[in-house]
Design a protein around this motif. Structure first.
Motif, short mmCIF file in Angstrom:
data_model
loop_
_atom_site.label_atom_id
_atom_site.label_comp_id
_atom_site.label_asym_id
_atom_site.label_seq_id
_atom_site.Cartn_x
_atom_site.Cartn_y
_atom_site.Cartn_z
N ASP A 260 31.77 -18.41 -23.26
CA ASP A 260 32.94 -17.96 -24.04
C ASP A 260 33.35 -16.55 -23.66
O ASP A 260 34.05 -15.87 -24.40
CB ASP A 260 32.67 -18.05 -25.54
N GLY A 261 32.90 -16.08 -22.52
CA GLY A 261 33.27 -14.75 -22.06
C GLY A 261 32.08 -13.84 -21.93
O GLY A 261 31.82 -13.27 -20.88
N SER A 262 31.30 -13.70 -23.00
CA SER A 262 30.11 -12.85 -22.93
C SER A 262 28.84 -13.63 -23.27
O SER A 262 27.75 -13.26 -22.84
CB SER A 262 30.24 -11.65 -23.88
N ASN A 263 28.97 -14.70 -24.05
CA ASN A 263 27.83 -15.53 -24.41
C ASN A 263 27.82 -16.80 -23.56
O ASN A 263 28.86 -17.30 -23.18
CB ASN A 263 27.88 -15.92 -25.89
N VAL A 264 26.62 -17.31 -23.32
CA VAL A 264 26.46 -18.55 -22.56
C VAL A 264 25.49 -19.46 -23.30
O VAL A 264 24.43 -19.02 -23.75
CB VAL A 264 25.93 -18.29 -21.13
N THR A 265 25.88 -20.72 -23.45
CA THR A 265 25.00 -21.73 -24.04
C THR A 265 24.72 -22.80 -22.99
O THR A 265 25.64 -23.29 -22.33
CB THR A 265 25.64 -22.38 -25.28
N LEU A 266 23.45 -23.13 -22.83
CA LEU A 266 23.04 -24.19 -21.91
C LEU A 266 22.57 -25.39 -22.72
O LEU A 266 21.74 -25.24 -23.62
CB LEU A 266 21.91 -23.71 -21.00
N GLU A 267 23.10 -26.55 -22.42
CA GLU A 267 22.72 -27.80 -23.08
C GLU A 267 22.26 -28.78 -22.00
O GLU A 267 23.07 -29.22 -21.18
CB GLU A 267 23.89 -28.39 -23.87
N TYR A 268 20.96 -29.08 -22.00
CA TYR A 268 20.42 -29.99 -20.99
C TYR A 268 20.40 -31.42 -21.55
O TYR A 268 20.21 -31.63 -22.76
CB TYR A 268 19.02 -29.54 -20.58
N TRP A 269 20.56 -32.37 -20.65
CA TRP A 269 20.66 -33.77 -21.09
C TRP A 269 19.34 -34.30 -21.62
O TRP A 269 19.32 -35.34 -22.29
CB TRP A 269 21.18 -34.64 -19.95
N ASP A 270 18.23 -33.58 -21.37
CA ASP A 270 16.95 -34.02 -21.93
C ASP A 270 16.71 -33.45 -23.33
O ASP A 270 15.63 -33.64 -23.90
CB ASP A 270 15.80 -33.63 -21.00
N GLY A 271 17.72 -32.76 -23.89
CA GLY A 271 17.62 -32.25 -25.26
C GLY A 271 17.34 -30.76 -25.37
O GLY A 271 17.47 -30.18 -26.45
N ARG A 272 16.93 -30.11 -24.31
CA ARG A 272 16.67 -28.67 -24.35
C ARG A 272 17.98 -27.90 -24.49
O ARG A 272 19.02 -28.33 -24.01
CB ARG A 272 15.96 -28.22 -23.09
N GLN A 273 17.88 -26.73 -25.15
CA GLN A 273 19.03 -25.85 -25.27
C GLN A 273 18.60 -24.40 -25.10
O GLN A 273 17.47 -24.04 -25.43
CB GLN A 273 19.73 -26.01 -26.63
N GLU A 274 19.49 -23.59 -24.56
CA GLU A 274 19.28 -22.15 -24.46
C GLU A 274 20.57 -21.46 -24.86
O GLU A 274 21.66 -21.99 -24.64
CB GLU A 274 18.94 -21.72 -23.02
N HIS A 275 20.43 -20.26 -25.44
CA HIS A 275 21.61 -19.46 -25.74
C HIS A 275 21.38 -18.04 -25.26
O HIS A 275 20.38 -17.42 -25.61
CB HIS A 275 21.90 -19.45 -27.25
N TRP A 276 22.29 -17.55 -24.42
CA TRP A 276 22.21 -16.19 -23.93
C TRP A 276 23.25 -15.36 -24.66
O TRP A 276 24.45 -15.50 -24.45
CB TRP A 276 22.50 -16.13 -22.43
N GLU A 277 22.79 -14.51 -25.53
CA GLU A 277 23.69 -13.66 -26.31
C GLU A 277 24.20 -12.52 -25.43
O GLU A 277 23.46 -11.96 -24.62
CB GLU A 277 22.96 -13.09 -27.53
N GLY A 278 25.48 -12.20 -25.59
CA GLY A 278 26.04 -11.08 -24.85
C GLY A 278 25.33 -9.78 -25.19
O GLY A 278 24.87 -9.59 -26.33
N THR A 279 25.20 -8.90 -24.23
CA THR A 279 24.47 -7.66 -24.45
C THR A 279 25.21 -6.78 -25.44
O THR A 279 26.44 -6.79 -25.52
CB THR A 279 24.29 -6.89 -23.13
N SER A 280 24.47 -6.02 -26.20
CA SER A 280 25.04 -5.09 -27.19
C SER A 280 24.55 -3.68 -26.92
O SER A 280 24.27 -2.92 -27.83
CB SER A 280 24.66 -5.53 -28.61
N ASP A 281 24.43 -3.34 -25.61
CA ASP A 281 23.90 -2.03 -25.23
C ASP A 281 24.98 -0.97 -25.12
O ASP A 281 24.70 0.17 -24.75
CB ASP A 281 23.13 -2.12 -23.92
N GLY A 282 26.23 -1.35 -25.45
CA GLY A 282 27.31 -0.39 -25.39
C GLY A 282 27.87 -0.16 -24.00
O GLY A 282 28.77 0.66 -23.82
N VAL A 283 27.34 -0.88 -23.01
CA VAL A 283 27.83 -0.75 -21.64
C VAL A 283 28.88 -1.84 -21.40
O VAL A 283 28.56 -3.03 -21.44
CB VAL A 283 26.69 -0.88 -20.62
N SER A 284 30.12 -1.44 -21.18
CA SER A 284 31.19 -2.42 -20.99
C SER A 284 31.17 -2.95 -19.55
O SER A 284 30.53 -2.38 -18.66
CB SER A 284 32.55 -1.77 -21.27
N GLY A 285 31.90 -4.04 -19.36
CA GLY A 285 32.05 -4.56 -18.01
C GLY A 285 32.68 -3.53 -17.08
O GLY A 285 32.32 -3.43 -15.91
N MET A 286 33.62 -2.76 -17.62
CA MET A 286 34.28 -1.74 -16.80
C MET A 286 33.34 -0.57 -16.51
O MET A 286 33.40 0.02 -15.42
CB MET A 286 35.56 -1.28 -17.47
#
Length: 347
Positions: A260-286
């Motif tokens: 969704d831009g900064s967060n990533v969700t992985l959904e595997y067909w075997d039922g596993r899931q992962e969620h990568w939360e966007g960083t909140s370290d105050g460092v922007s992409g720019m």
């Protein structure tokens, strides 16, 4: 390790260039909602000295000078002639990106950090690339997802077949505007998949939504299918008045990734899931982009984002318009003939 301080200037002191909220109010957007601004990213780096800014608008120049305590110019050509600069941010409207970027390259500016989309016409974008290559200058486009750590992690996962073999993908976003918003999504698609576009079938949304940057700009959204190398089909849902969330979905034989831009969700067909939360370290992409520009200037890294892919992204956007003109007929990429001269009047 070098301790060189690099001198920087900004051409275009509006919303994203000068972090100017007055300009943001005219667009109905908040500076605080951006993934950085040129003013903040250049000011934040300890080895970048922001020394100059240029804008035709006296109010923007005055507000910028108050924030930056630096020299301002009404004419960007005068700024380039008067100042010795290592980095120039080109934060103007897209129709003048090519003229300014080529002038910066001729002036031997070493790094040019340009707003997206790269240009409004494909020949102009190619001229920018050629001028920078000839001058040995670094051209960086402000597609922030290129500097998002989760996107880079996902790029590596896909390259290592972490989703299995890619089978299809989809892009969707609200507000239409293929040139201004779609450029981020299409560029991210190229980054994440590592595949080039072969053909496009598309229909533009001609609802007539007013452009927030003024009546001289016309940047519709639309719907379509992008064919990537290897036969991967990518659906696009981006109507002018769409209310869908901005998402990139990549499907593979082992699972799928949803960004969704900064967060990533992985959904595997075997039922596993992962969620990568966007960083909140105050460092922007720019911020990260400027850090890597400085590292490139130091001679320490190969820059991770080839500007040629920003040209490919613009070619895809122009391809949407070319296909629409043929009643959504498949249009091959690279474009040829009159299609290469089409202009997308994005802001």
């Amino acid at each position: 390790m070098t301790n060189t301080t690099y001198r920087a200037g900004i051409i275009g002191l509006g919303f994203i260039g000068g972090a100017d909220q007055v300009s943001g109010d005219a667009l109905g957007q908040q500076v605080s909602g951006l993934d950085g601004t040129h003013f903040d990213a250049l000011s934040n780096h300890p080895r970048v000295d922001l020394v100059a800014g240029s804008s035709r608008d006296a109010g923007r120049r005055e507000r910028f000078a108050q924030r930056a305590s630096t020299t301002t110019y009404a004419n960007w050509e005068e700024m380039l002639a008067q100042e010795s600069l290592d980095i120039v941010s080109v934060a103007t409207y897209a129709p003048v990106h090519a003229e300014i970027t080529v002038a910066c390259a001729k002036q031997r500016i070493r790094a040019i950090y340009c707003e997206k989309p790269i240009a409004t016409r494909l020949p102009d974008a190619e001229q920018m690339l050629d001028a920078c290559n000839d001058a040995g200058a670094l051209l960086v486009l402000n597609h922030q997802r290129r500097f998002n750590l989760n996107h880079r992690r996902l790029q590596e996962l896909i390259a290592a077949d972490g989703l299995g073999e890619l089978t299809s993908a989809s892009l969707q976003w609200g507000s239409g505007r293929l040139g201004n918003v779609g450029t981020h999504m299409i560029d991210a698609l190229l980054m994440l998949t590592g595949r080039r576009i072969e053909a496009i079938s598309a229909t533009l949304d001609l609802a007539g939504k007013p452009d927030c940057r003024g009546p001289e700009f016309h940047d519709p959204g639309g719907w379509g299918v992008i064919k990537l190398e290897g036969g991967i089909m990518v659906t696009v849902d981006a109507g002018d008045y769409a209310t869908v969330p901005g998402q990139i979905i990549l499907n593979g034989t082992d699972g799928r990734a949803i960004s969704d831009g900064s967060n990533v969700t992985l959904e595997y067909w075997d039922g596993r899931q992962e969620h990568w939360e966007g960083t909140s370290d105050g460092v922007s992409g720019m911020d990260r982009a400027v850090t890597e520009i400085v590292e490139w200037l130091d001679g320490g890294i190969e820059f991770p984002y080839p500007a040629s892919e920003a040209v490919d992204t613009l070619e895809a956007i122009v391809g949407f318009h070319a296909s629409h003109a043929r009643n959504a007929a498949w249009t091959e990429i690279p474009l040829s003939g009159a299609d290469r001269e089409r202009e997308v009047l994005s802001g």
